[in-house]
Design a protein around this motif. Structure first.
Motif, PDB file in Angstrom:
ATOM      1  N   SER A 191      -5.345  -3.398  -4.744  1.00  0.00           N
ATOM      2  CA  SER A 191      -4.719  -2.591  -5.791  1.00  0.00           C
ATOM      3  C   SER A 191      -3.817  -1.514  -5.188  1.00  0.00           C
ATOM      4  CB  SER A 191      -5.795  -1.948  -6.666  1.00  0.00           C
ATOM      5  OG  SER A 191      -5.218  -1.118  -7.645  1.00  0.00           O
ATOM      6  N   VAL A 192      -4.299  -0.869  -4.107  1.00  0.00           N
ATOM      7  CA  VAL A 192      -3.496   0.176  -3.455  1.00  0.00           C
ATOM      8  C   VAL A 192      -2.226  -0.416  -2.850  1.00  0.00           C
ATOM      9  CG1 VAL A 192      -3.452   1.836  -1.564  1.00  0.00           C
ATOM     10  CG2 VAL A 192      -5.476   1.668  -3.018  1.00  0.00           C
ATOM     11  N   LYS A 201      -0.754  -3.169  -3.701  1.00  0.00           N
ATOM     12  CA  LYS A 201       0.120  -3.646  -4.766  1.00  0.00           C
ATOM     13  C   LYS A 201       0.957  -2.512  -5.332  1.00  0.00           C
ATOM     14  CE  LYS A 201       0.066  -6.100  -9.191  1.00  0.00           C
ATOM     15  NZ  LYS A 201      -0.796  -6.738 -10.229  1.00  0.00           N
ATOM     16  N   SER A 202       0.341  -1.314  -5.462  1.00  0.00           N
ATOM     17  CA  SER A 202       1.081  -0.157  -5.964  1.00  0.00           C
ATOM     18  C   SER A 202       2.177   0.281  -5.006  1.00  0.00           C
ATOM     19  CB  SER A 202       0.108   1.005  -6.203  1.00  0.00           C
ATOM     20  OG  SER A 202      -0.421   1.488  -4.976  1.00  0.00           O
ATOM     21  N   MET A 203       2.054  -0.174  -3.726  1.00  0.00           N
ATOM     22  CA  MET A 203       3.064   0.167  -2.724  1.00  0.00           C
ATOM     23  C   MET A 203       4.123  -0.923  -2.595  1.00  0.00           C
ATOM     24  SD  MET A 203       0.421   1.657   0.146  1.00  0.00           S
ATOM     25  CE  MET A 203       1.711   1.964   1.351  1.00  0.00           C
ATOM     26  N   GLY A 204       4.044  -1.958  -3.471  1.00  0.00           N
ATOM     27  CA  GLY A 204       5.061  -2.979  -3.476  1.00  0.00           C
ATOM     28  C   GLY A 204       4.711  -4.268  -2.779  1.00  0.00           C
ATOM     29  N   CYS A 254       1.070  -9.802  -4.572  1.00  0.00           N
ATOM     30  CA  CYS A 254      -0.320 -10.257  -4.673  1.00  0.00           C
ATOM     31  C   CYS A 254      -0.523 -11.598  -3.988  1.00  0.00           C
ATOM     32  CB  CYS A 254      -0.720 -10.372  -6.146  1.00  0.00           C
ATOM     33  SG  CYS A 254      -0.821  -8.788  -7.000  1.00  0.00           S
TER      34      CYS A 254
END
Length: 252
Positions: free
Chosen positions: A237-238, A240-243, A246
């Motif tokens: 999740s972390v 993914k939030s940084m681009g 997945c």
């Protein structure tokens, strides 16, 4: 042919012993020091076995210097004298108190298990770390190195009659034939708490709560110890939030 005037062959010259390297000398010194330490340890234990009562009414238990049997337990194991046993019982009682207060039920399994139970989980190489042998019925057995396979076997054996979720705990004695070192022996006890049949993260939260309750009960505070949770989902999740895409994370 006459041997008169013949010069005798010179005697063979013995080669001078090669000088030992600094590394070899250091290794020999360490071996001597280890042997001396073991001898001193045995002598100290012989002296410690002298049991005496009050002055004027002394009782002495004599121990021969060379007993007919080895008085030390097998390598990697330990004895529990009354003092150590009281401490172990105190600790185990806290394990049980927390387990039952959190709704867990205690279980146990034989310390002797079939080798195939562990080979299916970790492969043939796991046998190098186990106390394994073939019994008189030609069955490959071992002293259990961990409790999880035994738990899985027990749950599967009652799969048709148990109701999920299961909340079980145990304090098994486990055995691993590994190199002994400080704080790591070949037999140990461990406190297992397992929740089976709970699909969400509620099980992990409940287990963490039980651990915190245990530390509180024995007087360990948050300033003394910390708990770190390793979660792949949180990491994904972390990232993914940084681009990070997945697709970079294969399914477990």
């Amino acid at each position: 042919m006459s041997s008169e005037g013949a010069t005798p062959d010179p005697a063979p010259v013995e080669a001078a012993p090669a000088e030992k390297s600094e590394k070899q000398l250091k290794r020999e010194s360490e071996k001597r020091a280890k042997k001396d330490a073991e001898t001193a340890k045995k002598l100290a234990k012989l002296e410690a076995r002298q049991v005496r009562g009050q002055p004027g009414n002394a009782i002495t238990v004599g121990v021969v210097p060379d007993p007919p049997v080895e008085l030390e337990p097998p390598s990697g194991t330990r004895d529990f004298y009354p003092d150590e046993m009281r401490l172990q019982r105190w600790l185990f009682d806290h394990f049980r108190r927390v387990g039952t207060s959190c709704g867990f039920e205690e279980y146990d399994a034989p310390v002797l298990e079939r080798q195939e139970l562990y080979k299916r989980k970790a492969g043939e190489e796991i046998t190098q770390q186990m106390y394994c042998f073939v019994d008189k019925e030609d069955v490959e057995v071992t002293l259990r190195p961990e409790m999880t396979p035994s738990l899985a076997r027990m749950v599967l054996g009652k799969a048709q009659s148990v109701m999920l979720p299961l909340k079980w705990f145990s304090i098994p004695q486990c055995w691993r034939f590994e190199t002994t070192q400080r704080g790591r022996k070949r037999e140990h006890y461990q406190w297992n708490m397992d929740i089976i049949g709970c699909p969400g993260v509620a099980a992990e939260v409940e287990l963490l709560s039980a651990v915190c309750q245990f530390f509180t009960n024995i007087g360990i505070k948050s300033s003394d110890i910390g708990i770190k949770v390793n979660s792949r989902k949180v990491m994904a999740s972390v990232l993914k939030s940084m681009g990070t895409r997945c697709v970079a994370f294969p399914k477990l």
